[in-house]
Design an enzyme around this catalytic site. Sequence first.
Site, short mmCIF file in Angstrom:
data_model
loop_
_atom_site.label_atom_id
_atom_site.label_comp_id
_atom_site.label_asym_id
_atom_site.label_seq_id
_atom_site.Cartn_x
_atom_site.Cartn_y
_atom_site.Cartn_z
CE LYS A 23 -1.66 0.25 -9.06
NZ LYS A 23 -0.44 1.07 -9.11
CG ASP A 348 -3.84 6.41 -10.65
OD1 ASP A 348 -3.04 6.96 -11.43
OD2 ASP A 348 -3.49 5.90 -9.57
#
Length: 462
Positions: A23, A348
Amino acid sequence: MSDKIELGKAKRLKGEIIPPPDKSISHRAVILSSLANGKSRIKNFLMAEDTMSTLNAFKKLGVEIEEVRSQSPSATRRGGKSEVSPPTHPSPSRGEGKGGGELIIHSKGLHGLKEPEDIIDCGNSGTTIRLLSGILSGNPFLSILSGDDSLRKRPMGRVIKPLSLMGAGVFARDDDRYPPIAIKGKKLKAIRYEMPVASAQVKSAILLAGLYADGETEVIEPMKSRDHTERMMPSYGAELTVEGLGIKIKGGCELKACDMVVPGDFSSAAFFIIAALLVPDSEILIKNVGINPTRTGLLEVLKKAGTDIELINVRDVSGEQVADIHCRGTIGLRGMNITKEHIPALIDEFPILCIAATQANGITSIRGAEELRVKESDRIRAMVEGLRKMGVEVEEFNDGLNIKGPAKLKGAAIESFGDHRIAMAFSVAALLAHGKTTIKGISAVNISFPGFYNMLKMLTKN
Ligand code: S3P
């Protein structure tokens, strides 16, 4: 269509998967290609909601972007024929993320953007709003950036402060704290800026603004955050130097088009790495995963905890290290002690790391992680709440938590708070629990990982 899923205990996970494209790198590939004069081609671009927010933003800014084709993240049974192809699993209400695609971007260069006719909707994406703020600060027109309920609660002062020091006209709601952000681009001046928080988004916003500034901009991080921006910029012709925690960029040089291939996302792979470790008798090969050291802190921590994860076929793809990751069910995981220095390289992975901690022997402590309170959701709160519902003993702190393991998880009704990584982490927890677990708000997975449930279903098929 209902936005929840019911999952039960899994016997084992077996097979080969290719995670969706990275991403962070996909965002940056569209951004830099949109600012680089000529025709750039991006292969294996992540077609998910977050990265589509960036792509659509540049279309609104007048950049011509062709979407050549798209594929899905894929999974195959080991030793068998390919069984899963396009994600047929419903993407309940979140749109059409499809995994990897190819883009051709035609750009008129750094000064080729045009004033958008409307507000730019950054959706759920912090990377989109913060990196765009840097670019638009140097463009001589008005732009207004906003996003969904979650994004409009996320702190923007951290980018507005340095951009204002560079001379930009940047304003936001609630005394320059929260989106919408209004930007009147100006001629920028170079600054030397010591960042108070380790944030790749803030660092990148300043470096992108630095492209438009007179002179050399320098940014110094308190700890190393993901370094994709500084790795990629020189390939597009930017004059940039990295020395320890400091990065310098020269303003005023034109960027030139560049072709690149995006590797698989380690942060998406992480859900399956942990799932394979925790579900007994599992064996998964996760192919084509980016293993940039600023992203793989989870592997270091897991190694210390006694896991056996093998990286094979290590290679270089467009300036990033890539490997296939082989993981197996592990017994006797030890409790982990995670402190502030560990956080940026596993920021994350916090939700899924908490799930691993429930099965480790002893207390796992995660501290120095207050940044997690201002992610897509308050991730410390979301994990504490969900883990307690599943019967885990947890102690909450402002900057982290303690988790007592090993815990016998029990099925529960879990709220994702619209956060993709919370939904995926508890979906993995459900595979270990006695009884059924319902996860609400699963459409959020389309933010980074369309096809997640398809892949999970495929790997759990016995
Ligand atoms: C990202 C940086 C990180 C990370 C986010 C993506 C990026 O945020 O949590 O998911 O692409 O630069 P911060 O920079 O706010 O730490």
